[in-house]
Design an enzyme around this catalytic site. Sequence first.
Site, PDB file in Angstrom:
ATOM      1  CG  HIS A  76     -20.961 -23.218 -12.334  1.00 12.72           C
ATOM      2  ND1 HIS A  76     -20.173 -23.983 -13.145  1.00 12.72           N
ATOM      3  CD2 HIS A  76     -20.569 -21.925 -12.558  1.00 12.72           C
ATOM      4  CE1 HIS A  76     -19.351 -23.221 -13.830  1.00 12.72           C
ATOM      5  NE2 HIS A  76     -19.582 -21.946 -13.499  1.00 12.72           N
ATOM      6  CB  CYS A  93     -16.307 -21.876 -15.303  1.00  7.86           C
ATOM      7  SG  CYS A  93     -16.064 -21.233 -13.632  1.00  7.86           S
ATOM      8  CG  HIS A 142     -21.205 -19.389 -18.388  1.00  7.55           C
ATOM      9  ND1 HIS A 142     -20.460 -20.538 -18.389  1.00  7.55           N
ATOM     10  CD2 HIS A 142     -20.829 -18.677 -17.292  1.00  7.55           C
ATOM     11  CE1 HIS A 142     -19.660 -20.540 -17.326  1.00  7.55           C
ATOM     12  NE2 HIS A 142     -19.866 -19.423 -16.651  1.00  7.55           N
ATOM     13  CB  SER A 175     -19.793 -94.037 -42.454  1.00  6.03           C
ATOM     14  OG  SER A 175     -20.249 -94.766 -43.575  1.00  6.03           O
TER      15      SER A 175
END
Length: 1010
Positions: free
Chosen positions: A530, A354, A490, A796
């Site tokens: 999660h 995790c 967390h 020209s």
Amino acid sequence: PGVRNCAVIGRSDGGGEARLVAYVVAAGDAPGVSDLRTHVGASLPEFMVPSAFVFMDTLPLTVNGKLDRAALPAPASLRPELAQVYLEPADAQEALLCALFAEQLQLDRVGRLDNFFELGGSSLAATALAAGIKERNGIEISAAQVFNQPTPAGLAAFLRRDAADAAPAAAERREGSGRDAIAIVAMSGRFPGARDVEALWDNLRGGVDAVRAFTDAELDPSIPQSLRDDPAYVKARAVMDDPDKFDAAFFGISPREAEVMDPQQRVFLELCWDCLERGGYAPESQNMSGMTVGVFGGMHVGSYLRYHVRANAGAVDRVGELAVMLANEKDYIATRVAHRLDLTGPAVSVHTACSTSLVAVVQAVNSLRAGQCDMALAGGVSINCPPNSGYLYEEGAILSPDGHTRTFDADARGTVFGDGAAIVLLKRLADAQADGDPILAVIRGVAINNDGAHKASFTAPSVDGQATVIGAALADAGVQARDISYVEAHGTATPIGDPIEIEALTQAYRRHTAETAFCRIGSIKSNLGHLVTAAGGAGLIKTVLALNHEVIPPTVHFRTPNPKIDFDSTPFVVNGTATPWPRGDAPRLAGISSFGFGGTNAHVIVEEAPARPVSETAPGRQLLVLSARTPDAVQEGAKRLADHLAAHPDLNLADVAYTLRTGRKPMRERLCVTAHDAAEAAAILRAESSAFKLQGKTGARVPPVVFMFPGQAAQYTAMGSVLYDAQPAFRAAFDECLAALDGVLPFPLKDRIFSEQAASLEPTAVTQPALFCIEYALAKFWMSLGVQPVALIGHSVGEFVAATLAGVFELRDAIRLVARRGALMQSLPAGSMLAVRLGAAQLETRLPEGVCLAAENSPVMSVVAGPTERIEAFRAVLETEGVSAKLLQTSHAFHSSMMDPAVAPFEAEVRTCRLAAPALPIFSTVTGNVLTDAQACDPAYWAQHLREPVRFSRALQRMVKEAPGIFLEAGPRTTLATLTRQHLKAGDGVVPVASLADGPGAEAAQVLLA
């Protein structure tokens, strides 16, 4: 693999080297050649892998039932379709190598960026190629060098290096130090309910719970009915949209390989590209030159392999076991990105459950501080298969009973897993500031550790482990806990996890302060669930967004604090509603935590970005250039850019233009717009059509450019005035011309040129030097941008500009001659000029006495000149014959016998000047051929120039044959570009482009679009 029948034989066609050719009868859809080559290469030595594959409906047999080798066709010599578009060689060295590649591979052509081995080359073929290079080029190289530089362009660059410098020079890298602050210069991600970080912020700010509750019909068909009927089965999950969508060809990946590739690998690759592009450092862009970029990332368990790939035996057979393994194993997530995007820094796959994505960030920070790379991508991805699925709830376990994550709430009973990906691009702060990069936030401190054995179980959290890593991050940042005003936790909402996390944070903060309730705390898991390996990265992105928007988003579902947590005695207050988080006297600081199963913990301290210096607004219009691989993609890019500009109307459009030019990879499809500001640019991008927008595609090569300079009658009122104000290179060259005329003219030429009065440019004595100034300045402007002409032509008086750029005249002499030429011509008796819709050959036989052919402009358009009464009479005759004729707005009969008195005086003027042979080819409009050195150095040629007819059509036709490419008109209006189009036929390879339009109002836009 996907093959019903096959035969492999050795062939030697067309006198080339013998090679193995495979004849394949597919069992269904034909597999890709690269897939076949990979599959065979996994089982056979490299020299036994066929170099060519021919697909057939059946193999030819003899009457005896044996393979009829004589009936097997030779492999096609056409270059196969590759992800890399065909590009022609850029120089003679590349052309030789492209020819050698094609000869060795028995192909009709090979592009400068084509990979030898993707075209079917082998080690044996590489050895033969190296021998061919030695024979043709006299330079000895090894087959290993062909492996190292497998494209003609790369090999040419190697061969151009000095023998003493055969190894590529190491890129000069700025030194890092162990405590460098690290800038977050870009963020990218895909999340449940949000396709990008902008949509994520909208959801966070609105307190959206992105977890989806599925009906039985929405659940994946693979979910058994018994599970669906189980009362403990929670039919909810946080899923991202379209994880199966992938532009494989964009990355040079075959459809077969993409089919077996884990979507986590695909999404991570796409987002790494997006993140680099957001930072202004797209692969192969100008900004990426010399940059060493690292990749640190990880992915979740590869369930795609189990549920999709292994369940489809045909897919595995089509590519082989090796390809399947490479496309699914975690080990290759970082190295695949490094390979596909050509990133040469550390490429490290990170796997700490995790905490993976935040640990990847810590590793990237440490790599930058150690000087191992200049920039680093860091993050993670998690996609479960099948996505539309639920889970079995177990009392006391990590998962929630109802699919909601109630972090820190009294009703918290677990989390729900979801799919997502989060990536950040990091760079040392000092470097980012020096390079003018966008800085979203600054990482001040990082730390990782592990819980060790002193905790309840392998998967259990640890107060000591978490407290230690938080304290270490604070120490690394050199800040006090009291300085932190927000913590992104967390926050898994489990009965054990939340109390332990608050206890650990409190323990770490108590080492610094005894104060309470000074720090807000929340968790993105309340919005997304999660995201497993992407969780920490998502939390970091949320925190950076909050810093930039100066608002801490609400923690969804928080109503009453968890009674197991005594918040009143801690430094923390759960952020239950959106809370203003404004900048103050001191920079705001936040902490982000991520903890993994197995005990690897990470904590990062971030600080608000330093105030960015306001960039200077550039005057005038800006050119925005978008490029993409397909027309649809460039249109989608235009839509996204329009949305961004509309949402940020205060953006400095010059900054946008610069980033699009230097921070994006040039691709074949292009879309260009020019605008004054962001709002106007957004409107033009959204418009179906606009004079300020162009779309098209680039060719297989950078075409050579020819400059065309128009003559008298192209002028318009106030020509060049807008360019003079907006373009420094144009202004400098224009002023240089004026300085050369100082004291020559009896009037201020600049005032006449920029005057709003139409009559100011009517006198020939004004018009001719005015045109010279504008055309010379335009040419110098283009050359300042790197556009270098290979040839020149002038109508020209325009030929005098061409001669000056080619070195025939010094600038001072040339413009004084043009001023004298104009004065001499103006001093002659008045006359008229008539445009006639007939070719010169038809017209010359019909000219009455006193009327001369003055110009041959196209096969069906000419100009005659003479005394006004004779011109009027001739016009009347032509009209009775049904020939279109139109009087031109001129004061004199230029390029006719009426100019004879000016020839000798002008020749005398030319003889006072130093003349030189031209350094560039000039297609003479006197002779219709390339100007010779003798002619260029002959004053008589330049004197007769004002008398002889302008053979523009004849000169242009030769130029089309000898110097095809872009014919860029460097002068006012679009006269020569229009005439050029009248000469062209399909396949001529000429693209006429005008620099300016018909008035000063459109100058800035027209020159930018050109």
